[in-house]
Write a protein that holds these residues in place. Structure first.
Motif, PDB file in Angstrom:
ATOM      1  N   CYS A  37      14.848  25.243  34.335  1.00  0.00           N
ATOM      2  CA  CYS A  37      15.668  24.114  33.881  1.00  0.00           C
ATOM      3  C   CYS A  37      15.504  23.912  32.374  1.00  0.00           C
ATOM      4  N   GLN A  38      14.282  23.976  31.912  1.00  0.00           N
ATOM      5  CA  GLN A  38      14.023  23.799  30.484  1.00  0.00           C
ATOM      6  C   GLN A  38      14.615  24.948  29.681  1.00  0.00           C
ATOM      7  N   SER A  39      14.488  26.170  30.201  1.00  0.00           N
ATOM      8  CA  SER A  39      15.047  27.345  29.531  1.00  0.00           C
ATOM      9  C   SER A  39      16.565  27.269  29.433  1.00  0.00           C
ATOM     10  N   ALA A  40      17.205  26.640  30.423  1.00  0.00           N
ATOM     11  CA  ALA A  40      18.663  26.475  30.410  1.00  0.00           C
ATOM     12  C   ALA A  40      19.090  25.366  29.451  1.00  0.00           C
ATOM     13  N   GLY A  41      18.117  24.682  28.861  1.00  0.00           N
ATOM     14  CA  GLY A  41      18.422  23.625  27.902  1.00  0.00           C
ATOM     15  C   GLY A  41      18.632  22.261  28.527  1.00  0.00           C
ATOM     16  N   PHE A  42      18.243  22.101  29.784  1.00  0.00           N
ATOM     17  CA  PHE A  42      18.411  20.816  30.447  1.00  0.00           C
ATOM     18  C   PHE A  42      17.322  19.863  29.983  1.00  0.00           C
ATOM     19  N   GLY A  43      17.697  18.626  29.708  1.00  0.00           N
ATOM     20  CA  GLY A  43      16.752  17.625  29.241  1.00  0.00           C
ATOM     21  C   GLY A  43      16.125  16.852  30.381  1.00  0.00           C
ATOM     22  N   GLN A  44      14.992  16.246  30.120  1.00  0.00           N
ATOM     23  CA  GLN A  44      14.288  15.362  31.048  1.00  0.00           C
ATOM     24  C   GLN A  44      14.091  16.006  32.420  1.00  0.00           C
ATOM     25  N   SER A  45      13.849  17.304  32.447  1.00  0.00           N
ATOM     26  CA  SER A  45      13.739  18.055  33.707  1.00  0.00           C
ATOM     27  C   SER A  45      12.499  17.663  34.500  1.00  0.00           C
ATOM     28  N   LYS A  46      12.720  17.454  35.803  1.00  0.00           N
ATOM     29  CA  LYS A  46      11.631  17.148  36.731  1.00  0.00           C
ATOM     30  C   LYS A  46      11.963  17.807  38.064  1.00  0.00           C
ATOM     31  N   THR A  47      10.925  18.194  38.807  1.00  0.00           N
ATOM     32  CA  THR A  47      11.135  18.705  40.153  1.00  0.00           C
ATOM     33  C   THR A  47      10.570  17.707  41.152  1.00  0.00           C
ATOM     34  N   SER A  94      10.625  22.018  48.040  1.00  0.00           N
ATOM     35  CA  SER A  94      11.808  22.558  48.721  1.00  0.00           C
ATOM     36  C   SER A  94      12.969  22.855  47.775  1.00  0.00           C
ATOM     37  N   GLY A  95      12.703  22.885  46.467  1.00  0.00           N
ATOM     38  CA  GLY A  95      13.738  23.290  45.526  1.00  0.00           C
ATOM     39  C   GLY A  95      14.658  22.180  45.083  1.00  0.00           C
ATOM     40  N   ASN A  96      14.111  21.116  44.547  1.00  0.00           N
ATOM     41  CA  ASN A  96      14.882  19.978  44.044  1.00  0.00           C
ATOM     42  C   ASN A  96      14.524  19.752  42.583  1.00  0.00           C
ATOM     43  N   ALA A  97      15.543  19.559  41.753  1.00  0.00           N
ATOM     44  CA  ALA A  97      15.300  19.259  40.346  1.00  0.00           C
ATOM     45  C   ALA A  97      16.293  18.210  39.874  1.00  0.00           C
ATOM     46  N   VAL A  98      15.851  17.378  38.947  1.00  0.00           N
ATOM     47  CA  VAL A  98      16.739  16.427  38.272  1.00  0.00           C
ATOM     48  C   VAL A  98      16.612  16.676  36.780  1.00  0.00           C
ATOM     49  N   PHE A  99      17.718  16.451  36.051  1.00  0.00           N
ATOM     50  CA  PHE A  99      17.725  16.713  34.619  1.00  0.00           C
ATOM     51  C   PHE A  99      19.011  16.172  34.023  1.00  0.00           C
ATOM     52  N   ASP A 155      18.718  15.811  23.282  1.00  0.00           N
ATOM     53  CA  ASP A 155      19.995  16.475  23.099  1.00  0.00           C
ATOM     54  C   ASP A 155      20.013  17.821  23.800  1.00  0.00           C
ATOM     55  N   ALA A 156      20.261  17.782  25.129  1.00  0.00           N
ATOM     56  CA  ALA A 156      20.334  19.017  25.909  1.00  0.00           C
ATOM     57  C   ALA A 156      21.769  19.499  25.956  1.00  0.00           C
TER      58      ALA A 156
END
Length: 178
Positions: free
Chosen positions: A28-38, A42-47, A176-177
């Motif tokens: 998520c961070q590599s994709a440039g998404f901000g405020q990333s959290k898992t 089971s494969g859940n992320a918010v950003f 600024d993502a």
């Protein structure tokens, strides 16, 4: 900036699709998404991101395919949509671990039970881009199989609630993502 929830299909379930959440966070961070959290294993992320839903999905699918060597499905919902999914739950008052939301991309069947097998006393309700299922005896006791399970990914209501809360808490004017 839009808040998103990403739901990864078939991750860390039944010994398949091993994906450490630290790796998902790095993606998520590599994709440039901000405020990333898992959340959970089971494969859940918010950003947050300025990208569209399709662009977010594509960015994660590409990274996941590189990581695991095969296509991995990703379903993406905005923070507002997750809040709406939660608000439309037709099984209000039922235990959160007995209600699942099956998130589906693409058209939903007019009757979610069409082609289903193993129905006992479960109740099924069609949503907008999701199907809600109440398992009165718990998911461990069910034999119910819905055709839409092949295109979607399910989360119980407790998880949906937490993801909606986490997505709602994302700062709209965060980093600024892209």
């Amino acid at each position: 900036m839009t808040g998103y929830v990403a739901l990864i299909r078939a991750v860390n379930v039944g010994g398949t699709g091993k994906l450490p959440m630290t790796t998902l966070l790095e993606m998520c961070q590599s994709a440039g998404f901000g405020q990333s959290k898992t959340y959970l294993a089971s494969g859940n992320a918010v950003f947050t991101s300025q990208k569209s839903e399709a662009q977010v999905r594509s960015a994660l699918e590409e990274q996941l395919q590189t990581h695991v060597g095969k296509p991995v499905g990703v379903l993406v919902r905005t923070a507002a949509e997750m809040a709406s999914v939660l608000a439309r739950n037709p099984f209000e008052g039922e235990a959160g671990n007995r209600v699942i939301t099956l998130f589906v991309d693409g058209p939903l069947p007019a009757d979610p039970l069409d082609g289903a097998n193993g129905l006992k006393n479960e109740r099924v309700h069609r949503g907008k881009r999701e199907i809600y299922v109440l398992y009165p005896d718990g998911m461990g006791a069910t034999k119910l199989r819905l055709p839409s399970e092949k295109q979607g990914t399910a989360r119980n209501l407790n998880t949906v609630t937490k993801l909606a809360e986490m997505a709602a808490a994302l700062e709209p004017e965060g980093e600024d993502a892209t």
